[in-house]
Design an enzyme around this catalytic site. Sequence first.
Site: not given
Ligand SMILES: Cc1cc2nc3c(=O)[nH]c(=O)nc-3n(C[C@H](O)[C@H](O)[C@H](O)COP(=O)(O)OP(=O)(O)OC[C@H]3O[C@@H](n4cnc5c(N)ncnc54)[C@H](O)[C@@H]3O)c2cc1C
Length: 468
Positions: A50, A55, A58, A186, A190, A445, A450
């Site tokens: 994110c 997010c 973006k 999406y 986007e 308004h 509205e």
């Molecule tokens: C382009 C894009 C736009 C988005 N826009 C939106 C939006 O507008 N609104 C919204 O709500 N959501 C949006 N999302 C989705 C949102 O980013 C995810 O739902 C959210 O980040 C999920 O969080 P998470 O904690 O599950 O995983 P992540 O945020 O993906 O975090 C996982 C972390 O684990 C780390 N990792 C993985 N494996 C290992 C390992 N073995 N050892 C150590 N570290 C590891 C990764 O490096 C990463 O940093 C978007 C996603 C993308 C790709």
Amino acid sequence: MVSIGVNMAEFDVDLFVIGGGSGGVRAGRIAASHGARVMIAEEYRMGGTCVIRGCVPKKLLVYASHIHHEIEDAAGFGWTIPHATFDWPTLIANKDKEIARLEAAYTANVEKSGARIAKARAVFEDAHTLRLSTGETVRAKHVLIATGGAPNHGPVIPGIEHVISSNEAFHLTELPKRIVIQGGGYIALEFACIFAGFGSDVTVVYRGDNILRGFDEDVRSHVRDEMEKDGITILTGCTVSKVEKHGKELTSHLSNGSSLASDQVMFAIGRHPNVGGLGLEKTGVAINPANGGIAVDGFSRTSVPNIYAIGDVTHRTNLTPVAIREGHAFADTVFGKRSVQVDHADIATAVFSQPEVGTVGLTETQARAQFSHVDIYKATFRPMKATLSGRDTRMLMKLVVDATSDRVVGCHIVGDGAAEMVQVLGIAVKLKATKADFDATMALHPTAAEELVTMRTPSARYVREAAE
Ligand SMILES: Cc1cc2nc3c(=O)[nH]c(=O)nc-3n(C[C@H](O)[C@H](O)[C@H](O)COP(=O)(O)OP(=O)(O)OC[C@H]3O[C@@H](n4cnc5c(N)ncnc54)[C@H](O)[C@@H]3O)c2cc1C
């Protein structure tokens, strides 16, 4: 084994979190606040998808790309703006600066909570033992898998090495003059609108019959019309089957026999849960065969009692606020002596396309499958701003009502401010507001919103006869 804990107890930590993204960070901080000894491993950058490549960056690009329309619209309001120019490297550098600031804030907040960060990849040795890429081994009482997801390019096609994902799109050194984007979800849309806003020539290629699968049908067709009016080409019913590179130019060969020349080809056709290479087979953690994510129950518990999973890696609802809520609920349940389950119903969501989409609750199709009597209230209209700007654009507002209970079960908006409106409408839907409650609410308004409280006559009524 290197002991990193405060004592030589059986476990080095009470909680080991794999992944410092939205969900992992929240879970780690809350668990630490409940007194747990916590370690969070992050292999890339704190903040996760994110903050680093989702997010946040973006939305910054979305803001930047909207300025193009603002400048065009200004003339109708009497403003003369001398020839405006746009510099992609400046935007990317400023965006990167903000992301670095947020990353530092995430790191500081985790450290302040008392949790320890390991800048390393972590994999399972067994259900209680994690091996870090630094060589360290950590024994943990509980493990939380919060590894998120990653772009999925689909079946390998010739030339796939020339294709970028959203990850790389955030770091392009040059703005592409022409870009082909495969995908109809999406993220694809986007980025299509972002690049179009900067003046790139954008073609969207999507295998289905219309973009935004899963959204309300009226939203899908409205967004498509608006994007096409804005000069974006949308090709449906075909896929990119081969990409060739000649010098700097890429040629995308499509399954319908045609081809497209561009400077970049981006695929945004889905994301897969990050379950590979984690050593899950050494733990017995089961995968959900329906979606490829880690199988969990309502408390985010996996098939192994001390291992939990939250966020995108479970492939439930892949959104940041959901990952955060799941992480918080996990920490409260396991360390806060308060069992909390996350309610995944009626989650408001947005598409930051141009125009923007905001939606909460059921689509018309879902409601008609679920309820015997459904009323639809729908308005499409020219927003007031467009009267002077002259922009050829229309807004869509749609309410889906269960006519038996009078409950508003779905709200769908396409147009400026849709996401902000739907965040607030989400409260009404969660409170089970009725259409009569909407009608009793005084209009504000002049606003576009509205319209939501002034639609009096259904545009369609559906009655399903009871089965014999
Ligand atoms: C382009 C894009 C736009 C988005 N826009 C939106 C939006 O507008 N609104 C919204 O709500 N959501 C949006 N999302 C989705 C949102 O980013 C995810 O739902 C959210 O980040 C999920 O969080 P998470 O904690 O599950 O995983 P992540 O945020 O993906 O975090 C996982 C972390 O684990 C780390 N990792 C993985 N494996 C290992 C390992 N073995 N050892 C150590 N570290 C590891 C990764 O490096 C990463 O940093 C978007 C996603 C993308 C790709």
